[in-house]
Write a protein that holds these residues in place. Structure first.
Motif, PDB file in Angstrom:
ATOM      1  N   TYR A   1       0.834  -1.207   0.000  1.00 48.92           N
ATOM      2  CA  TYR A   1       0.000   0.000   0.000  1.00 48.92           C
ATOM      3  C   TYR A   1       0.867   1.254   0.000  1.00 48.92           C
ATOM      4  N   PHE A   2       1.796   1.312   0.955  1.00 44.54           N
ATOM      5  CA  PHE A   2       2.656   2.507   1.053  1.00 44.54           C
ATOM      6  C   PHE A   2       3.504   2.675  -0.198  1.00 44.54           C
ATOM      7  N   GLU A   3       4.026   1.528  -0.691  1.00 47.64           N
ATOM      8  CA  GLU A   3       4.897   1.569  -1.860  1.00 47.64           C
ATOM      9  C   GLU A   3       4.126   2.097  -3.070  1.00 47.64           C
ATOM     10  N   THR A   4       2.887   1.592  -3.241  1.00 41.95           N
ATOM     11  CA  THR A   4       2.109   1.983  -4.411  1.00 41.95           C
ATOM     12  C   THR A   4       1.759   3.458  -4.373  1.00 41.95           C
ATOM     13  N   LEU A   5       1.338   3.948  -3.224  1.00 41.49           N
ATOM     14  CA  LEU A   5       0.951   5.353  -3.139  1.00 41.49           C
ATOM     15  C   LEU A   5       2.150   6.263  -2.888  1.00 41.49           C
ATOM     16  N   ARG A   6       3.320   5.644  -2.722  1.00 40.97           N
ATOM     17  CA  ARG A   6       4.566   6.392  -2.437  1.00 40.97           C
ATOM     18  C   ARG A   6       4.427   7.222  -1.159  1.00 40.97           C
ATOM     19  N   ILE A   7       3.882   6.587  -0.157  1.00 40.28           N
ATOM     20  CA  ILE A   7       3.844   7.212   1.167  1.00 40.28           C
ATOM     21  C   ILE A   7       5.142   6.815   1.864  1.00 40.28           C
TER      22      ILE A   7
END
Lengths: 900, 117
Positions: free
Chosen positions: A626-632
């Motif tokens: 999730y974080f990787e995809t949204l670049r959080i």
């Protein structure tokens, strides 16, 4: 001969009366008779008596003659009057046809001005004021139920089935009491894999009877069908999903995987009881439990009744109040709490227009009224310029004794024709514009989903022009005719003072200048307002969200099986995400139970095990990536993975600011928190360990500060959502990503269905819908104002150049350079703009203050916006004077000098 | 002075006025005098009743009026027939003749029968 008599009467219309005529005639008769009798030898007195005797009762005859005469004069003067109007009408049409260009310009300007206002009226009328399209809507009453709250006010509460049934069966004030509840369902047809969101209303079986609406085709709900799997389709739904709306009758639809048979289709224009909702399907209220799976979960039962003749709402309310007391007394274990029942007017149905929208409408109203004023000023300028050429004619008519009123009537007729022609054009403009406005207005904060035709369903209100709108447009046209006709009329009367011997010349154009300056002032308000909204919107777009939305497709997944599984398909979605990772074109894939901005949110209580103070935070369940995809950005610790399942101990990732709040000056990793139910009654193993910290992200709105968020593993806790959101970072466009996901689902035989595919950027855009509409509407109207002002200045300057042709010729003859002539013309135009801007600044500042609650990231008075507006107006002034200036600079001095 | 002639039925007066005006434009006084004269003083027109009839017919467009100078050099209102008034008069005249003939026949028969019996 007859005409002369009529004319004489006309002259005498205000003067001597019919009596005098009759008296003259009678006197002549009697005196002639007396003369004759005296010639026969009667004495003066005897002759008089005899004459009167022969004449009979004088007074009666006189009264009768006067009455007849009066009647006749009135008719004659009316005919004459109407003839005058007809003459004026013919003359006006001829004048207007002769000046084709300026007539067309005036009509166009009016069409835009009146059209914009009418469009807004259409929207306001539909959204706020129009009664429900049912017979005798004023008899309808909305029944609501209020419970006292601890702080002394009353809170709206829902009726239970039993409570509604009690009121329905025992009241003496309604001919019928129906009830309904709205819910959003999933709909598909047999053999269809993709489900579509459907707006459904569960209604009591007497719903259509109470409203008094008959279906277009098929039938409504019948008695005893309260639990039957039948449905009545809304017209738009039927038209959207079937070739012919009537074809829907007899078809089967799946609603939340239950089959329903469509038994009827409602007529077009019927939208239930809530403006802008326009249900797709009406299903029996008894199916609630089956459809939603719970009795009280979010079911808000709202009754609507039709009052018996002669019963008013106050009486109905007191009757229901008494009934409710009885119900509470007989009811099972319900203690009387002082509940109130109230009856509100149901003529307009339920009003769900928020305060925000009302304010937006108010703002738009102000804008269009300004625009209309500018349009009127513009047309007035055009008319004055034309009227100036007719001053000579007016002077002659006045000197010949033409009545002022009579002379004014002619330009008035002209104005009226222009206004009505403009009004006719306005109806076309309004029709298109109202559709656009409504589309924006009913945008339900959802992006347009690829492959699904949701956008068509979004516009739920008819925009067809009808009697009310027509009446409004006509009234407005006449009002604007008065407005823009006033200045030319005054100028015409002044024409009387123009000395006749001067001949037809172009007078200086003072009223025109005043109007253009006023126009500029009004335009400044509009353009500055538009600048404020554009800048506000740019600010919103520029706000760092904490994630990168570009190139992220959002795929919403639901379970594709018939069993009513209570949990979302998290494991299946995780398998799908795994199979997509590494596929060509997929950079990263993540999972969550909901998506920020548009999916709603889950708030949970939160505290530290060692402290008593309870706070709250948003909770999002996420899967790996999730974080990787949204670049959080992950600041500390680790990401969550599929291995973080409940038995291994609860873990969470928290946001940076939450970490600072909970553990100031400490390292949060390895610390524990209590979440949700565990806050009140912690059991061993309920503690959640913080394993990571991420950057803050915006969550519910770009304009709001980033809230505290706790991310927990998708497979760890229960979630309340029915579906799973799959986020995929990919250079492919969303439909391609959706197709890829669907192909993988088929290949792996996963029990999933793609509900919708959108772009993450669109999701954020949709959350800004209100701001976007404000920006677009104000820009549109600001642009129109600029166009109007440019045309107004052009007309004025062109007139001025024409008037000063001789002067310019002289200047050139004595050696003025063309550039100096250009400067002369441009200076006149810019001078007008400068004065107008100076006058408009207070208004613009006032408007900025008024809308400051609706803008983001700007001070109450935004000087850059003012400067931008002033600059735009100056550019408009320059552009408008360019043509006339060029013409002036290229005048042939010899010809110019010969001009009178 | 007892009434020596027949009272005029309304409508009949209109017919008489129209008939009189077929001779040319006239003012009210001369119309009254002409009716009096030409009916051999058998029909009595109450002169006051003449004027409302004139005004009514003017309103109907059968006659039109104009102020002019009378024989004794005074301002007087002259009436004249309009084409429409002329048409109306001819029609009324026909109706009246038919009517009066019918009445006369009826009266004649009755008189004959009464002699027989």
């Amino acid at each position: 001969m007859k005409r002369e008599a009529a004319w004489r009467r006309y002259l005498r219309f205000w003067g001597p009366s019919a009596e005098d005529d009759v008296d003259d005639e009678f006197r002549f008769h009697l005196e002639t008779r007396i003369q004759e009798l005296r010639a026969h030898g009667l004495s003066a007195e005897a002759a008089r008596r005899e004459a009167l005797r022969q004449f009979g009762p004088v007074a009666a005859a006189r009264a009768e003659c006067v009455a007849i005469s009066r009647n006749r004069e009135r008719r004659v003067s009316w005919i004459d009057y109407l003839n005058g109007w007809a003459g004026d009408l013919r003359y006006a049409v001829r004048v207007l046809r002769r000046a084709k260009a300026s007539t067309a310009a005036a009509i166009l300007i009016l069409a835009v001005g009146i059209g914009a206002t009418t469009a807004l009226f259409t929207v306001v009328d539909r959204v706020l004021y129009r009664p429900l399209p049912v017979p005798r809507p004023s008899e309808l009453a909305l029944v609501s139920h209020w419970s006292p709250s601890p702080n002394g006010t009353h809170l709206g509460v829902t009726f239970t089935d039993a409570g509604y049934a009690w009121l329905r069966d025992h009241n003496a004030v309604f001919t019928g009491l129906a009830a309904e509840t709205i819910f959003n369902a999933r709909e598909r047809r047999a053999h269809e894999k993709i489900e579509r969101p459907a707006r459904a209303v569960m209604v009591s079986e007497n719903f259509f009877d109470v409203l008094g609406v008959r279906p277009l085709a098929g039938r409504g709900l019948a008695r005893g069908e309260d639990r039957a799997h039948v449905a009545v389709a809304g017209y738009r739904f039927a038209a959207r999903r079937y070739e012919e709306p009537a074809d829907a009758v007899g078809k089967t639809v799946y609603l939340n995987d239950l089959t329903f048979t469509i038994v009827g289709v409602m007529p077009p224009g019927f939208y239930g009881t809530q403006k802008g909702y326009d249900p797709d399907l009406y299903v029996p209220l008894g199916c609630t439990q089956e459809l939603i799976g719970a009795t009280d979960l979010g079911v808000y039962l709202r009754p609507i009744g039709r009052l018996r003749p002669g019963v008013d709402r106050a009486r109905a309310e007191s009757n229901l109040q008494i009934l409710w007391k009885q119900f509470e007394a007989t009811g099972p274990a319900s203690d009387p709490k002082g509940d109130r029942i109230s009856c509100d007017s149901g003529a307009r149905g339920y009003d769900t227009t928020g305060e925000q929208r009302r304010r937006s409408l108010g703002l738009l109203g102000g804008i269009v009224v300004l625009l209309l004023l500018i349009a009127c000023a513009n047309v007035a300028c055009l008319l004055i310029a034309r009227g100036a050429a007719r001053q000579h004619e007016t002077a002659i008519r006045l000197s010949l004794g033409g009545g002022r009123l009579r002379i004014l009537r002619q330009p008035a007729v002209e104005s009226l024709i222009l206004a009505l022609a403009g009004g006719a054009g306005a109806l076309l403009v309004a029709h298109g514009a109202a559709g656009l406005l409504l589309a924006g207005f009913h945008w339900d904060k959802r992006p347009i989903a690829y492959g699904l035709h949701l956008s068509a369903a979004g516009i739920a209100v008819e925009t067809a022009v009808d009697g009310r709108v027509l009446a409004f447009a006509v009234g407005l046209s006449i009002a604007s005719a008065v407005l823009f006709g006033l200045a030319p009329a005054v100028q015409l009367l002044r024409g009387g003072r123009v000395p006749l011997h001067r001949g037809p010349s172009l007078a200086p154009f003072a009223p025109g200048k005043v109007l253009v300056v006023l126009e500029v002032a009004l335009s400044l308000v509009l353009v500055a307002g538009a600048a404020v909204f554009v800048r506000s919107f740019q600010n919103l777009l520029a706000v760092p969200t904490g994630f990168v939305a570009e190139h992220v497709s959002v795929v919403r997944l639901v379970r594709n099986t018939d069993d009513e599984a209570p949990t979302p398909p998290a494991r299946e979605a995780a398998l799908l995400a795994d199979s997509l990772r590494g596929a060509r074109g997929v950079e990263a894939a993540g999972l969550s139970n909901l998506l920020m901005f548009n999916d709603g949110y889950t708030l949970m209580s939160l505290r530290l095990p060692v402290a008593q103070q309870i706070t709250s935070a948003h909770v999002v369940s996420i899967g790996r990536g999730y974080f990787e995809t949204l670049r959080i950005a992950l600041i500390a610790g680790r990401d969550l993975t599929e291995r973080d399942a409940a038995p291994l101990g609860r873990v969470a990732v928290i946001t940076e600011s939450l970490a600072h709040k909970l553990f100031p000056g400490q390292i949060p990793l390895g610390k524990h928190i209590l979440l949700g139910r565990a806050v009140r009654d912690p059991k061993p193993g309920d503690e959640t360990e913080v394993v990571g910290v991420v950057k803050d992200t915006k969550f519910t709105s770009v304009a709001q500060p980033a809230p505290d968020v706790v991310y927990i593993p998708l497979l760890q806790g229960e979630t309340h959502s029915a579906g799973i959101v799959l986020e995929i970072r990919s250079p492919l466009d969303p439909p391609a990503v959706g197709a890829m996901a669907a192909a993988r689902i088929r290949a792996a035989h996963l029990p999933l269905a793609v509900q919708s595919v959108t772009a993450l950027a669109d999701e954020i855009g949709a959350s800004l819908a209100d701001d976007s509409i404000r920006m677009q509407a104000s820009s549109l109207f600001g642009g129109l104002a600029l166009a109007l002002i440019a045309s107004g200045i052009y007309g004025l300057i062109a007139y001025s150049v024409a008037r000063r042709t001789r002067e310019i010729g002289i200047r050139m003859a004595v050696g003025s350079r063309p550039s100096a002539i250009v400067g002369l013309v441009v200076r006149e135009s810019l001078g007008l703009v400068a004065v107008g801007v100076a006058l408009g600044i207070p208004g613009a500042v006032a408007v900025m203050r008024a809308v400051s609650g609706m803008v983001f990231g700007l001070p109450p008075v935004d000087y850059p916006s003012l400067a931008i507006a002033a600059a735009l107006l100056a550019v408009a002034g320059l552009a408008a004077s360019a043509g006339p200036a060029w013409r002036a600079a290229h005048l042939d001095p010899m010809k110019a000098l010969r001009v009178q | 002075m007892e009434n020596p002639g027949l009272d005029l039925v309304r409508g009949t007066l209109d017919l008489l006025i129209l008939k009189t005006l077929t001779w040319g434009p006239m003012h009210g006084y001369s119309i009254a005098a002409a009716i009096h004269r030409s009916s051999g003083a058998a029909l009595l027109v109450e002169e006051g009743a003449l004027y409302p009839a004139l005004y009514r017919m003017e309103a109907k467009g059968w006659i039109e009026a104009e102020w002019g100078l009378s024989e004794n050099k005074r301002r007087a209102k002259y009436y004249r027939l309009t084409p429409e008034g002329r048409r109306h008069f001819h029609q009324e005249e026909k109706t009246w003749n038919a009517y009066s003939a019918a009445v006369a026949r009826l009266l004649g028969q009755k008189a004959a029968r009464s002699t027989i019996s």
